[in-house]
Design an enzyme around this catalytic site. Structure first.
Site: not given
Ligand code: FAD
Ligand code: UDP
Length: 383
Positions: A299, A276, A349, A175, A246, A347, A171
């Site tokens: 975090e 981070r 985005d 560069r 996780r 996973y 991912r």
């Molecule tokens: P979710 O957002 O998880 O929504 C599912 C919903 O279902 C939740 O609100 C939950 O409460 C509800 N639910 C589940 N089971 C039940 C039940 N039985 N009854 C009632 N409600 C229920 N993507 C990016 O593009 N850029 C980023 O920078 C980025 N950063 C991220 C950072 C983190 C820490 C994480 C974890 C994810 C990140 N993502 C990012 C990914 C992004 O969060 C997801 O793509 C997006 O949230 C997926 O949407 P979803 O609707 O599939 O799931």
């Molecule tokens: N990663 C790492 N060091 C960093 C940033 C990322 O080892 O400083 C690794 C880590 O395993 C992470 C993966 O690269 O899960 C992908 O990074 P990304 O920033 O896409 O992580 P995410 O958005 O999944 O938290």
């Protein structure tokens, strides 16, 4: 017809809109007190800063349809994710680029020299990397792997990088110029009013009834079809076991002024317990200077327990075996479709989430036009 959408995140909202625009009644349930799923944002009452409550979210995509779609529901301000990283007692820039290489090794290499320098460090004997570690050694060699990836990855995943798939590291770009943009997509931005406002606007159609604080399991009534975006193992009451995730713990820090001077600072050394620190006013650069205080979150990543929020699907071999069984069980269900990050245990985005929900919407619309309403259990292959 009468539909139920479980989950008011991005997946659920896009589907609910399509269904309602087809003239149908849609009940959207979410057990949380808010819509938006993991993208939820809200203003912190103490500082006034827009906080990304479940971790920072930066929208990035190269998909024209998705980019066009989201911007109908919010004003996306330009934002470029530039990540800093503390490793071995010094601050560096990520993703690994010419500045990282030159600063880390104390050199003044140009692009071509740096490419040759890293190629000499990279393990050329690895042809087809079978693990995260092999991928890293092949890509950047042992020093950069040890400084930036090994410790962080062990903290993030709780597993030795030897046991993790190579795909996780793929991912990240490498560069040989000074471009420190974390993403390589054509479009990148953050919505001015936050993600929850965008999702509220997507849901703002006649025919959609949103029920917050409502678990699907406690819902009564009958529906012609259910779109389930919750965890697939939970749908089946975890009958044959739990898929590994996780989860994250966020430690809140509020201080006057600035805390770290940037949005994201990774901590790559293993002896620092967090992965981070994110400083949220930096995710809204257009209003950053309006606030006298700042709010940050440390975090911490750990195994997801029964009462924790599932964040990152682990997807190791055992999980895939279990997932296959849940997929087979799901295929036996009538009038249910599974989608989204949790429904397909991948996973995703935000842009991919929207793309898949729009693909599902196309199929839903076609089904409305045909004589028999019929939808697949999965719109994409969860494997
Ligand atoms: P979710 O957002 O998880 O929504 C599912 C919903 O279902 C939740 O609100 C939950 O409460 C509800 N639910 C589940 N089971 C039940 C039940 N039985 N009854 C009632 N409600 C229920 N993507 C990016 O593009 N850029 C980023 O920078 C980025 N950063 C991220 C950072 C983190 C820490 C994480 C974890 C994810 C990140 N993502 C990012 C990914 C992004 O969060 C997801 O793509 C997006 O949230 C997926 O949407 P979803 O609707 O599939 O799931
Ligand atoms: N990663 C790492 N060091 C960093 C940033 C990322 O080892 O400083 C690794 C880590 O395993 C992470 C993966 O690269 O899960 C992908 O990074 P990304 O920033 O896409 O992580 P995410 O958005 O999944 O938290």
């Amino acid at each position: 017809m009468r539909f139920c959408v479980v989950g008011a995140g991005l997946s659920g909202a896009v589907i609910a809109r399509t269904l309602a625009q087809g003239g149908h009644h849609v009940v959207v349930v979410d057990e949380r007190p808010h819509i938006g799923g993991n993208c939820h944002t809200e203003r912190d009452p103490e500082t006034g800063i827009m906080v990304h409550c479940y971790g920072p979210h930066i929208f990035h995509t190269s998909d024209e349809r998705v980019w066009h779609y989201v911007r109908r529901f919010g004003n996306f301000r330009p934002y470029t994710n530039r990540v800093k990283a503390v490793a071995q007692g010094r601050v560096h820039v990520l993703p690994v680029n010419l500045l990282t290489i030159n600063q880390f090794f104390g050199k003044t290499l140009g692009p071509r020299e740096a490419r040759a320098f890293i190629a000499a460090k990279a393990d050329q004997s690895i042809i087809q990397p079978r693990s995260f570690e092999e991928q890293a050694l092949k890509m950047v060699g042992p020093e950069l792997y040890g400084a930036f990836f090994r410790g962080y990855t062990r903290k993030q995943w709780g597993i030795d990088p030897k046991a993790l798939p190579a795909s996780i590291l793929k991912r990240l770009p490498l560069r040989f110029n000074y471009d420190d943009n974390y993403f390589s997509h054509s479009y990148q931005g953050i919505p001015e009013e936050g993600y929850t406002a965008v999702i509220q606007n997507i849901l703002n159609v006649d025919g959609i009834e949103v029920r917050r604080n409502c678990r699907f399991e406690s819902l009564t009534g009958t529906f012609d079809h259910i779109f389930y975006t919750g965890p697939i193992d939970r749908y089946f009451g975890f009958r044959i076991g739990r898929l590994a995730y996780r989860t994250l713990d966020f430690e809140r820090i509020v201080t006057d002024g600035d805390f770290q001077g940037t949005a994201v600072m990774n901590y790559c050394d293993e002896d620092v317990p967090y992965t981070r620190i994110t400083e949220h006013k930096y995710f809204s650069p257009w209003e950053k200077d309006n606030f006298s205080k700042t709010i940050c979150f440390r975090e911490y990543s750990r195994a997801c327990g029964e009462n924790d929020i599932p964040y990152y699907p682990v997807r190791l071999v055992n999980d895939r075996i279990l997932l296959d069984k849940y997929i087979s069980m799901a295929r036996e269900e009538k009038n249910v479709s599974f989608l989204g990050r949790l429904g397909t245990y991948r996973y995703l985005d935000m842009d991919v989430t929207i793309r898949e929900a729009l693909h599902a919407s196309d199929m839903i619309e076609r089904s409305f036009q045909s004589t028999r309403f019929s939808l697949p259990v999965f719109f994409v292959d969860p494997n």
